[in-house]
Design a protein around this motif. Sequence first.
Motif, mmCIF file in Angstrom:
data_model
loop_
_atom_site.group_PDB
_atom_site.id
_atom_site.type_symbol
_atom_site.label_atom_id
_atom_site.label_comp_id
_atom_site.label_asym_id
_atom_site.label_seq_id
_atom_site.Cartn_x
_atom_site.Cartn_y
_atom_site.Cartn_z
ATOM 1 N N VAL A 212 6.357 16.074 -16.272
ATOM 2 C CA VAL A 212 5.916 16.963 -16.561
ATOM 3 C C VAL A 212 7.010 17.756 -17.849
ATOM 4 O O VAL A 212 8.259 17.937 -17.074
ATOM 5 C CB VAL A 212 4.950 17.582 -15.986
ATOM 6 C CG1 VAL A 212 3.984 16.398 -14.954
ATOM 7 C CG2 VAL A 212 5.383 18.158 -14.891
ATOM 8 N N SER A 213 6.071 18.429 -17.715
ATOM 9 C CA SER A 213 6.460 19.288 -18.736
ATOM 10 C C SER A 213 7.057 21.369 -18.039
ATOM 11 O O SER A 213 6.596 20.879 -17.109
ATOM 12 C CB SER A 213 5.664 20.355 -20.019
ATOM 13 O OG SER A 213 4.556 20.810 -19.672
ATOM 14 N N ASP A 215 5.549 24.190 -18.323
ATOM 15 C CA ASP A 215 4.373 24.899 -18.182
ATOM 16 C C ASP A 215 3.438 23.934 -17.202
ATOM 17 O O ASP A 215 2.663 24.239 -16.362
ATOM 18 C CB ASP A 215 3.400 24.660 -19.274
ATOM 19 C CG ASP A 215 4.239 25.317 -20.656
ATOM 20 O OD1 ASP A 215 4.746 26.554 -19.908
ATOM 21 O OD2 ASP A 215 3.412 25.300 -21.842
ATOM 22 N N GLU A 216 3.941 22.237 -17.407
ATOM 23 C CA GLU A 216 2.686 21.759 -16.103
ATOM 24 C C GLU A 216 3.274 21.688 -15.006
ATOM 25 O O GLU A 216 2.441 22.020 -13.931
ATOM 26 C CB GLU A 216 2.884 20.180 -16.556
ATOM 27 C CG GLU A 216 1.514 20.089 -17.645
ATOM 28 C CD GLU A 216 1.877 18.222 -18.283
ATOM 29 O OE1 GLU A 216 1.286 17.849 -18.279
ATOM 30 O OE2 GLU A 216 2.880 18.266 -18.996
ATOM 31 N N GLU A 219 2.327 24.783 -13.337
ATOM 32 C CA GLU A 219 0.606 24.521 -12.750
ATOM 33 C C GLU A 219 0.180 24.275 -11.992
ATOM 34 O O GLU A 219 -0.796 24.350 -11.097
ATOM 35 C CB GLU A 219 -0.029 24.483 -14.125
ATOM 36 C CG GLU A 219 -0.233 24.795 -15.814
ATOM 37 C CD GLU A 219 -0.622 24.478 -16.883
ATOM 38 O OE1 GLU A 219 -1.436 23.043 -16.681
ATOM 39 O OE2 GLU A 219 -1.161 24.771 -18.309
ATOM 40 N N GLN A 220 1.357 23.117 -11.089
ATOM 41 C CA GLN A 220 1.352 22.451 -10.386
ATOM 42 C C GLN A 220 2.322 22.429 -9.386
ATOM 43 O O GLN A 220 2.571 21.426 -9.169
ATOM 44 C CB GLN A 220 0.907 21.509 -10.855
ATOM 45 C CG GLN A 220 -0.414 20.733 -11.420
ATOM 46 C CD GLN A 220 -0.018 18.999 -12.145
ATOM 47 O OE1 GLN A 220 0.669 18.565 -12.834
ATOM 48 N NE2 GLN A 220 -1.784 18.469 -12.141
#
Length: 450
Positions: A212-213, A215-216, A219-220
Amino acid sequence: MYLSRWFATAARGACRAGHAAGHRRRRRATRSLGLSGRGRGAGRRGGPRRGHRNQRPADDQLCRLATCRCRQLGASHARHRCGAAGRRTLSPATHRLHRRGWHPALDALDGGNLLSWLGLDIGGANLKAATLDGQAESRPLPLWQRPAELAATLHELLAAAGPHENVAVTMTGELADCFATKAEGVERIVAAVVDAAAPRRCYFYQTTGELVSADEAREQPLLTAAANWHALARLAGQLAPEGFTLLLDVGSTTTDVIPVVAASPVTVGRTDPERLASFELVYTGIERSPVAALVDALPWRGDLCPVAQEVFATTRDAYLIMEDLEERPTATDTADGRPATRAAAQVRLARMICADESLLDAAEIRAMAEVVGSAQVELIGQAAARVIDRHAEPVTIVVSGSGEFVARRVIRYLDLPAQVISLADRLGPSASRCAAAVAVARLAAEEVRV
């Protein structure tokens, strides 16, 4: 013998739960290992493996895996033949992998995309980088002491690896106690990677198997945290795609005991606490584990002497004395800050019973080291027994990490007749030490289209 009462009780429960054949093996395993009387090759089996006479070589399995993957993606089977006849021209990097018995499964692994990926495995004590043409490097960085140096050290590591357009990252360093929470650790590590890698594209591996990026990943954080075992297990599954496979990855700090079926991990746990509770993570390694965490007493003058509950010595000292690890005179990340040499290791280990070399001779200190090594093999072996009891006796065991020699001793300890695949043999010792970085780079090259 030297496990805590709790762990010994759990281990005995695991033995009772096993199938009859595995039960007998693990009962034999609870006896002392006796490392001093066995050579490194002891216990290995030659010829066909019992019950697996028709098992195809792992390289053939890889070729067949490549065929299946290509069909799934609609690619032509003819484009991926590994035989000499009809083989298309491969890049020099891919040829090097072929010579090691490493067959790329997808078209993406050939040519530019193969060379465009760099894998990073960011731990709390070491930063590891690897490429898919065989380069790998590990650099020490005690993240809990010097978190501000992470971005600069990563920048140096990336520069040394050469030009790469894309970076795939996995991490365990978020557990370092310089961070108040795992979320903070993930945030700080992601920020350091993005800063050091700019303008490269960065992707972060998660325990869902996705890249994932940044940012992702932020977020997780709990999916991003401690995900390197998952990537490595998928790599092990590609090497042994048929039957039940067990991955034994023994590193400097921790050991992963991962069950793999159909090229995917089938673990009970995902987070570190879950994996510790299910014995799929054993927090012990060949360099940084305190001796006092493994043994309550050490042999002295024909009896046992209780050890000091201090970090006077670590497992690295035991393996230096046993000559399993090479001396590193310039390395001072030891219990007393003195060099990682055998002479200094003897002083450190003697201090575990509040002694020095004036009270112990070399033979006595070596006997102490062997007890420490046996205790670590027993600890990992009992955890592996628990994992095996939940599944089945493995057809294949993949060993990796800087402690492959310990993983092999665990296999002998459990008397497992499985085929053994060594990442050091397949990829080289440096790449095996950085196996998670290799794995995440490979997965990114297969799955991310840039």
